[in-house]
Enzyme design. Structure first.
Site, short mmCIF file in Angstrom:
data_model
loop_
_atom_site.label_atom_id
_atom_site.label_comp_id
_atom_site.label_asym_id
_atom_site.label_seq_id
_atom_site.Cartn_x
_atom_site.Cartn_y
_atom_site.Cartn_z
N LYS A 54 74.22 21.57 26.53
CA LYS A 54 72.75 21.61 26.41
C LYS A 54 72.12 20.97 27.63
O LYS A 54 71.12 21.47 28.17
CB LYS A 54 72.31 20.90 25.12
N GLN A 98 72.02 15.17 17.57
CA GLN A 98 73.17 16.06 17.36
C GLN A 98 73.83 15.76 16.01
O GLN A 98 74.11 14.60 15.68
CB GLN A 98 74.17 15.88 18.51
N ASP A 121 64.72 21.40 17.14
CA ASP A 121 65.70 22.06 16.25
C ASP A 121 64.99 22.81 15.11
O ASP A 121 65.61 23.63 14.43
CB ASP A 121 66.62 21.02 15.61
#
Ligand code: GUN
Length: 294
Positions: A54, A98, A121
């Site tokens: 990422k 994460q 997200d």
């Protein structure tokens, strides 16, 4: 018949090129550099790879990134403190914690603490509610990646029967919500599906999957979907990333299904690269929205 393979890596590169130009223009217009803060708790090897990928992708399109690495023993209070700091920072536009988090931390509490305007997200209930109502702030990265692959491969969704195997909060549920809407950011042809969601308690799974024009596998079970579960000519999208003795394996038995499907995504190189590209898109959206609100 052998399925046409859908090259997620190539599609993601195309999107990243477009994004690179948009980011450059945004920086020129505003002097603001979009910034994604990733939070990694513990040493999970797969999570370390994901976060590194990422960050590299951010760099490629001109987005700044921060990595906040915390030890596995970090307490929930300490993690919530960091989220508060990132929420308050005017330099940070997107926050990504994460998953998975260590077992002693309540992931829901942590995700709920992220400012919805920085929730790239799209996990916050505020953002999930907006997706359900068809007025999204951010689109969730993997479902959006699936929608982009279909759209950019000229596979129509409108009126088609999409069967989603898997009801996770990250993929199955939001994807179903997005595809059933009247419209989408990619136009109405990329939405308006008839959607069926299957899960571990579904009876006669293969009789349902065989009805699918578009079959999406997102359960985390290696090679669950076999050729007998696929309608000849169907588009099969494999969201699974399973680490096995054979290496990375999807939820679809690739060699078997390839003989019946019309289109098929490989693992790796299918949906995975799109997930990252859509995260970059959300980070730019977050920066633009926060800049407008200043
Ligand atoms: N772990 C596996 N997939 C994801 C994702 O999409 N977002 C975050 N934050 N963690 C993940």
């Amino acid at each position: 018949m052998s399925a046409e393979l859908l090259d997620g890596k190539a599609i993601a590169n195309e999107i990243k090129q477009e994004l690179g130009k948009e980011v450059a223009k945004f920086i020129e217009d505003t002097s603001v550099v979009p910034c994604l803060a990733a939070v990694l708790v513990g040493e999970d090897p797969a999570s370390q790879v994901y976060v590194r990928n990422k960050q590299r992708a951010c760099e490629r399109v001109g987005i700044d990134s921060q990595l906040h690495r915390l030890p596995a023993e970090t307490t929930q209070a300490e993690l919530l403190d960091l989220v508060d700091q990132l929420n308050a920072s005017s330099e940070v536009h997107g926050i990504l914690v994460q998953l998975p988090l260590p077992g002693h931390i309540d992931a829901t509490k942590v995700l709920d603490a992220i400012d919805p305007a920085k929730d790239v997200d799209a996990f916050h209930p505020d953002n999930v509610g907006r997706i359900a109502q068809g007025r999204p702030r951010f689109l969730p990265c993997t479902p959006h990646g699936v929608q982009q692959i279909l759209h950019r491969s000229n596979i129509p969704v409108s009126g088609q029967h999409v069967v989603v195997v898997g009801r996770s909060d990250i993929v199955g549920k939001p994807l179903a919500m997005m595809l059933v809407q009247r419209d989408s950011t990619l136009g109405s042809a990329a939405a308006n599906a008839t959607v069926t969601v299957c899960h571990s308690r579904s009876k006669e799974l293969s009789s349902i999957t065989r009805e699918a024009d578009i079959l999406v596998a997102a359960v985390g079970q290696p090679k669950l979907i076999t050729a007998d579960m696929v309608k000849p000519g169907a588009a099969v999208i494999d969201v699974g990333i399973n680490r096995t003795d054979e290496g990375l394996v999807g939820d679809v038995d690739f060699d078997d299904v390839r003989e019946v499907a019309g289109h098929l995504t490989p693992v790796p190189g299918g949906v995975g690269p799109l997930t990252i590209a859509m995260l970059l898109r959300n980070t730019l959206t977050a920066a633009a929205t926060q800049n407008d609100a200043r």
